[in-house]
Scaffold this active site. Structure first.
Site, PDB file in Angstrom:
ATOM      1  N   SER A  58      -8.407   3.576   6.643  1.00 56.12           N
ATOM      2  CA  SER A  58      -7.463   4.694   6.612  1.00 56.12           C
ATOM      3  C   SER A  58      -6.447   4.450   5.501  1.00 56.12           C
ATOM      4  CB  SER A  58      -6.738   4.845   7.958  1.00 56.12           C
ATOM      5  OG  SER A  58      -5.928   3.703   8.227  1.00 56.12           O
ATOM      6  N   ILE A  90      -3.947   3.956   2.475  1.00 60.55           N
ATOM      7  CA  ILE A  90      -4.085   3.511   1.097  1.00 60.55           C
ATOM      8  C   ILE A  90      -5.441   2.853   0.875  1.00 60.55           C
ATOM      9  CG2 ILE A  90      -3.199   1.886  -0.625  1.00 60.55           C
ATOM     10  CD1 ILE A  90      -0.386   2.422   0.456  1.00 60.55           C
ATOM     11  N   SER A 116       5.337  -4.048  -0.263  1.00 55.18           N
ATOM     12  CA  SER A 116       6.125  -2.874   0.098  1.00 55.18           C
ATOM     13  C   SER A 116       7.497  -2.968  -0.561  1.00 55.18           C
ATOM     14  CB  SER A 116       6.304  -2.806   1.621  1.00 55.18           C
ATOM     15  OG  SER A 116       7.202  -1.767   1.991  1.00 55.18           O
ATOM     16  N   TYR A 172       8.862  -6.389   9.854  1.00 52.31           N
ATOM     17  CA  TYR A 172       8.066  -5.873   8.732  1.00 52.31           C
ATOM     18  C   TYR A 172       8.655  -6.333   7.408  1.00 52.31           C
ATOM     19  CZ  TYR A 172       5.597  -2.424   5.827  1.00 52.31           C
ATOM     20  OH  TYR A 172       4.810  -1.806   4.886  1.00 52.31           O
ATOM     21  N   LYS A 224       6.834  -8.689   4.632  1.00 54.06           N
ATOM     22  CA  LYS A 224       6.581  -8.226   3.264  1.00 54.06           C
ATOM     23  C   LYS A 224       7.349  -9.061   2.236  1.00 54.06           C
ATOM     24  CE  LYS A 224       3.590  -5.067   4.226  1.00 54.06           C
ATOM     25  NZ  LYS A 224       2.179  -5.214   3.825  1.00 54.06           N
TER      26      LYS A 224
END
Length: 283
Positions: A32, A34, A161, A174, A178
């Site tokens: 799904s 990217i 990100s 998160y 990242k």
């Protein structure tokens, strides 16, 4: 100050349509978002694609889309895996090498996001985010890297990100993951670039995918709701074209997005305090 949005347009315009022809590209998180958009775009450019994620049915759907773009059955390998199953990753790497004989480009794209305050979030959620977003990427990279070093050529990319550069509320785990990804792959580049292996960090902002719906909340359940920033973000197919342009050029870092979050990457270099004040408003 350079305009990041203008830079993105230049990257897209300079993309070489033949850069990936007959290249073997392994994409995780390919079911799904990217990952899917990259797989379909690469198939349309004549690449030979390995599709990996946990959901085999979704991978088969993506494989069908790749074939609609001109890929043959022999050009597509569906290889379901969970990047947290680190014991299986060397076996998976051997399966890819047996099928295609080499790997030109590994795109570490599997990942989870988060939508919960630190004070409410169970420590198991942080462990899961780090396992998927950091350790899974490192483990697969370590499985593939020796083969690239032996050949003296190869390219490893990771989907990081803007959250790997800037801290934002409701995303403590998160952002931690990242930031770690950015640090690991920047350091890896310094180790292997002179041995013929390129390393690229992809730095998306808000891209229209299901990442928010699939994000973890405080107890580990999924957020399962819309995120206005994500819904107003860059189209995922446009995102894929920008990424492929950067990869074709061998760019070490590939920012991709269209909103204010992209400008924040530049502003933080000049005025960290301003970014710290602005990110509070996201909460």
């Amino acid at each position: 100050m350079p305009n990041p949005l203008s830079a993105l347009k230049k990257k897209t315009a300079s993309s070489d349509p033949e850069a990936f022809r007959d290249k073997v590209v392994w994409i995780t998180g390919a079911s799904s978002g990217i990952g899917e958009a990259l797989a379909v775009a690469l198939a349309g450019r004549g690449a030979r694609v390995v599709l990996s994620a946990r959901r085999q049915e979704e991978l088969q759907r993506v494989a069908a889309r790749c074939k609609q773009e001109g890929a043959n059955d022999r050009d597509i390998l569906v290889l379901p895996l969970d990047v947290t199953d680190t014991d299986f990753l060397p076996e998976a790497t051997s399966a890819v090498l047996e099928h295609f004989h080499h790997i030109d480009l590994l795109i570490n794209n599997a990942g989870l996001s988060q939508r919960s305050l630190c004070k409410d979030t169970d420590i198991s959620v942080y462990r899961k985010l780090l396992d998927v977003d950091v350790l899974g990427q490192i483990a697969l990279t370590k499985a593939v890297l020796p083969y690239m070093l032996d050949r003296g050529t190869g390219h490893i990319a990771v989907t990081a990100s803007v959250a790997g550069k800037i801290g934002a509320p409701l995303r403590t785990g998160y952002c931690a993951a990242k930031h770690a990804v950015m640090g690991f792959f920047d350091a890896l580049r310094a180790e292997v670039e002179d041995d013929g292996v390129k390393v690229s960090t992809i730095v998306p902002g808000f891209i229209r995918t299901s990442i928010a719906r699939n994000a973890l909340i405080a107890d580990g359940a999924t957020f399962d709701d819309e995120d206005a920033n994500i819904e107003g973000g860059m189209d995922v197919d446009e995102c894929a074209q920008v990424i492929l342009a950067g990869l074709a050029k061998g760019s070490r870092e590939i920012p991709v997005g269209k909103g204010r979050e992209m400008a924040a990457l530049w502003v933080k270099r000049l005025s960290p305090e301003l970014v710290f004040r602005l990110t509070k408003q996201l909460g």
